[in-house]
Design an enzyme around this catalytic site. Structure first.
Site, PDB file in Angstrom:
ATOM      1  N   CYS A 242     -89.850  58.230  -9.600  1.00  0.00           N
ATOM      2  CA  CYS A 242     -88.395  58.117  -9.431  1.00  0.00           C
ATOM      3  C   CYS A 242     -87.767  59.377  -8.837  1.00  0.00           C
ATOM      4  O   CYS A 242     -86.625  59.339  -8.383  1.00  0.00           O
ATOM      5  CB  CYS A 242     -87.741  57.774 -10.761  1.00  0.00           C
ATOM      6  SG  CYS A 242     -88.418  56.287 -11.499  1.00  0.00           S
TER       7      CYS A 242
ATOM      8  N   HIS B 206     -80.388  59.234 -10.612  1.00  0.00           N
ATOM      9  CA  HIS B 206     -81.390  58.169 -10.552  1.00  0.00           C
ATOM     10  C   HIS B 206     -80.896  56.993 -11.401  1.00  0.00           C
ATOM     11  O   HIS B 206     -80.420  57.180 -12.523  1.00  0.00           O
ATOM     12  CB  HIS B 206     -82.737  58.672 -11.067  1.00  0.00           C
ATOM     13  CG  HIS B 206     -83.718  57.567 -11.270  1.00  0.00           C
ATOM     14  ND1 HIS B 206     -84.006  56.663 -10.280  1.00  0.00           N
ATOM     15  CD2 HIS B 206     -84.446  57.186 -12.346  1.00  0.00           C
ATOM     16  CE1 HIS B 206     -84.876  55.779 -10.733  1.00  0.00           C
ATOM     17  NE2 HIS B 206     -85.157  56.076 -11.994  1.00  0.00           N
TER      18      HIS B 206
ATOM     19  N   ASN C 224     -83.778  49.346 -11.725  1.00  0.00           N
ATOM     20  CA  ASN C 224     -84.389  50.646 -11.433  1.00  0.00           C
ATOM     21  C   ASN C 224     -85.359  50.455 -10.268  1.00  0.00           C
ATOM     22  O   ASN C 224     -86.382  49.789 -10.411  1.00  0.00           O
ATOM     23  CB  ASN C 224     -85.123  51.141 -12.684  1.00  0.00           C
ATOM     24  CG  ASN C 224     -85.800  52.489 -12.487  1.00  0.00           C
ATOM     25  OD1 ASN C 224     -85.907  52.982 -11.367  1.00  0.00           O
ATOM     26  ND2 ASN C 224     -86.253  53.082 -13.569  1.00  0.00           N
TER      27      ASN C 224
HETATM   28  N1  ACO Z   1     -85.286  41.620 -24.587  1.00  0.00           N
HETATM   29  C1  ACO Z   1     -85.135  41.499 -25.906  1.00  0.00           C
HETATM   30  N2  ACO Z   1     -85.668  42.360 -26.779  1.00  0.00           N
HETATM   31  C2  ACO Z   1     -86.386  43.376 -26.285  1.00  0.00           C
HETATM   32  C3  ACO Z   1     -86.584  43.550 -24.901  1.00  0.00           C
HETATM   33  C4  ACO Z   1     -86.015  42.621 -24.031  1.00  0.00           C
HETATM   34  N3  ACO Z   1     -86.135  42.699 -22.712  1.00  0.00           N
HETATM   35  N4  ACO Z   1     -87.322  44.651 -24.723  1.00  0.00           N
HETATM   36  C5  ACO Z   1     -87.582  45.165 -25.920  1.00  0.00           C
HETATM   37  N5  ACO Z   1     -87.020  44.396 -26.872  1.00  0.00           N
HETATM   38  C6  ACO Z   1     -87.063  44.547 -28.320  1.00  0.00           C
HETATM   39  C7  ACO Z   1     -88.182  45.448 -28.764  1.00  0.00           C
HETATM   40  O1  ACO Z   1     -89.385  44.712 -28.860  1.00  0.00           O
HETATM   41  C8  ACO Z   1     -87.676  45.912 -30.111  1.00  0.00           C
HETATM   42  O2  ACO Z   1     -87.945  44.921 -31.042  1.00  0.00           O
HETATM   43  P1  ACO Z   1     -88.537  45.281 -32.506  1.00  0.00           P
HETATM   44  O3  ACO Z   1     -87.448  46.157 -33.113  1.00  0.00           O
HETATM   45  O4  ACO Z   1     -88.675  43.965 -33.120  1.00  0.00           O
HETATM   46  O5  ACO Z   1     -89.794  46.028 -32.226  1.00  0.00           O
HETATM   47  C9  ACO Z   1     -86.164  45.948 -29.926  1.00  0.00           C
HETATM   48  O6  ACO Z   1     -85.884  45.192 -28.743  1.00  0.00           O
HETATM   49  C10 ACO Z   1     -85.580  47.333 -29.761  1.00  0.00           C
HETATM   50  O7  ACO Z   1     -86.363  48.050 -28.849  1.00  0.00           O
HETATM   51  P2  ACO Z   1     -86.067  49.547 -28.563  1.00  0.00           P
HETATM   52  O8  ACO Z   1     -87.205  50.095 -27.763  1.00  0.00           O
HETATM   53  O9  ACO Z   1     -85.656  50.231 -29.825  1.00  0.00           O
HETATM   54  O10 ACO Z   1     -84.788  49.415 -27.644  1.00  0.00           O
HETATM   55  P3  ACO Z   1     -83.964  50.593 -27.046  1.00  0.00           P
HETATM   56  O11 ACO Z   1     -82.570  50.464 -27.495  1.00  0.00           O
HETATM   57  O12 ACO Z   1     -84.647  51.900 -27.168  1.00  0.00           O
HETATM   58  O13 ACO Z   1     -83.969  50.226 -25.499  1.00  0.00           O
HETATM   59  C11 ACO Z   1     -85.069  50.688 -23.418  1.00  0.00           C
HETATM   60  C12 ACO Z   1     -85.194  50.076 -24.796  1.00  0.00           C
HETATM   61  C13 ACO Z   1     -83.928  49.985 -22.665  1.00  0.00           C
HETATM   62  C14 ACO Z   1     -86.365  50.467 -22.643  1.00  0.00           C
HETATM   63  C15 ACO Z   1     -84.758  52.174 -23.575  1.00  0.00           C
HETATM   64  O14 ACO Z   1     -85.696  52.789 -24.397  1.00  0.00           O
HETATM   65  C16 ACO Z   1     -84.715  52.868 -22.261  1.00  0.00           C
HETATM   66  O15 ACO Z   1     -83.842  52.645 -21.476  1.00  0.00           O
HETATM   67  N6  ACO Z   1     -85.654  53.800 -21.988  1.00  0.00           N
HETATM   68  C17 ACO Z   1     -85.716  54.470 -20.715  1.00  0.00           C
HETATM   69  C18 ACO Z   1     -86.698  53.753 -19.967  1.00  0.00           C
HETATM   70  C19 ACO Z   1     -86.432  53.684 -18.518  1.00  0.00           C
HETATM   71  O16 ACO Z   1     -85.349  53.544 -18.012  1.00  0.00           O
HETATM   72  N7  ACO Z   1     -87.528  53.718 -17.813  1.00  0.00           N
HETATM   73  C20 ACO Z   1     -87.493  53.551 -16.436  1.00  0.00           C
HETATM   74  C21 ACO Z   1     -88.456  54.396 -15.770  1.00  0.00           C
HETATM   75  S1  ACO Z   1     -88.147  56.071 -16.084  1.00  0.00           S
HETATM   76  C22 ACO Z   1     -86.932  56.500 -15.216  1.00  0.00           C
HETATM   77  O17 ACO Z   1     -86.648  55.851 -14.265  1.00  0.00           O
HETATM   78  C23 ACO Z   1     -86.228  57.694 -15.639  1.00  0.00           C
END
Ligand code: ACO
Length: 325
Positions: free
Chosen positions: A115, A252, A282
């Site tokens: 990224c 980003h 993304n």
């Molecule tokens: N739909 C429904 N539920 C989901 C989904 C989905 N698409 N994805 C995950 N869940 C569930 C999980 O399984 C979890 O369930 P559980 O509690 O029963 O285990 C629950 O939702 C909560 O998951 P969390 O991981 O706690 O959710 P969080 O609020 O942290 O959000 C997310 C997850 C959006 C991925 C967040 O961690 C994030 O944005 N991280 C950054 C990742 C990113 O943007 N990466 C891109 C590449 S890196 C970059 O570009 C910088």
């Protein structure tokens, strides 16, 4: 002493035709529009069906060259940031240069910095321009991430999209002061200790297949907020400017909650932050040039505006740049 600056003189982008909405995704994995929107800010993303990275990147590059009022034969350098090449070798940049009719001998290569790729490419091109090695460069970021996403993994498949963006840079005499137009500062970083937080499950020399994206979302989130804000602060200081000089922050486009935390750390009002992730998702290396080109096309930018770019991604890699238009 003559001081050379790299001025941005053209912008272009290209998105694959197919749009995939959150509702569409809810028929593919157990998720909902509400979950995706509230956790990420993403509503829809473009997905390449017949298009490849060279096709969308080539169109973005061609649009940027036209926007600059130039022709392919005027270009002295092409750098493409991408982690989703058409072929393992040669580079996708070389394919684009051939397809568009760049002069024989013009250097063209890909870089892999996930990224942060576009900020890496900008840094390299700016340095080559300021050294007098090239006069006019095109840099692009383009991805077909849909090809390396696990469409059964709801943790990742809802986040990514495909697209391409490009800008043309040209050498122009400056004074060396922060009032110059062009790229005023760049700074790139990496820390391989965090290699496993965000990666594909394979690659050419390990599994002979590109693999699919896996990530530790919480760890990425934590580091992204700090790195994106710190990179912005460093490049502002190196440009001799401060937060109050920012006209547009172009972070980003990973997740609206990450962007908002960065905005708050930098104490910037919401209306100075460009957000395109709602309709692009993304797009990794493409996200910043896509945001630049769309904003330019919408007429948001005016001459003299100060842009701060900041990026972070797999590696981890991160970095920033300050540009005066
Ligand atoms: N739909 C429904 N539920 C989901 C989904 C989905 N698409 N994805 C995950 N869940 C569930 C999980 O399984 C979890 O369930 P559980 O509690 O029963 O285990 C629950 O939702 C909560 O998951 P969390 O991981 O706690 O959710 P969080 O609020 O942290 O959000 C997310 C997850 C959006 C991925 C967040 O961690 C994030 O944005 N991280 C950054 C990742 C990113 O943007 N990466 C891109 C590449 S890196 C970059 O570009 C910088």
């Amino acid at each position: 002493m003559m001081f050379i600056r790299s001025k941005l003189i053209g912008f272009g982008h290209c998105l694959p035709a197919k749009i995939l909405t959150n509702d569409d995704l809810s028929h593919m994995v157990e998720t909902s529009d509400e979950w995706i929107r509230s956790r990420t800010g993403i509503r829809s993303r473009h997905i390449a069906e017949t298009e490849t990275t060279s096709v969308i990147a080539g169109q973005a590059v061609s649009n940027a060259i036209k926007d600059a009022g130039l022709k392919p034969e005027d270009i002295d350098l092409l750098i493409l940031a991408s982690i989703t090449p058409d072929n393992t070798t040669p580079s996708t940049a070389v394919k684009i240069a051939g397809n568009l009719g760049f002069r024989s001998g013009v250097p063209a290569f890909d870089i892999s910095a996930a990224c942060s790729g576009f900020v890496y490419a900008l840094t390299l091109a700016d340095n080559m321009i300021r050294l007098g090695q090239v006069k006019t460069a095109v840099i692009a970021g383009a991805e077909c991430l849909s090809k390396i996403v696990d469409w059964q993994d709801r943790n990742t498949c809802v986040l990514f999209g495909d697209g391409a963006g490009a800008v043309v840079l040209q050498a122009e005499a400056g004074t060396g002061k922060s009032s110059d137009r062009g790229v005023l500062s760049t700074h790139i970083y990496a820390d391989g200790a965090l290699y496993d937080c965000l990666k594909t499950t394979g690659g050419v020399s390990s599994t002979q297949s590109p693999g699919v994206v896996t990530m530790d979302g919480k760890e990425v989130f934590k580091h992204a907020v700090v790195s994106l804000a710190e990179a912005a602060e460093v490049v502002l200081q190196e440009a001799g400017l401060s937060k109050s000089n920012i006209d547009w922050l172009i972070p980003h486009q990973a997740n609206v909650r990450i962007v908002d935390s960065v905005r708050q750390r930098l104490e910037i009002p919401e209306d100075k932050v460009i957000i395109t992730l709602d309709h692009h998702g993304n797009t990794s290396a493409a996200s910043i040039p896509l945001a630049l080109s769309e904003s330019h096309q919408k007429g948001l930018f005016k001459d003299g505006d100060v842009l701060v770019l900041t990026a972070m991604g797999a590696g981890f890699t991160w970095g920033g740049a300050v540009i005066r238009l």
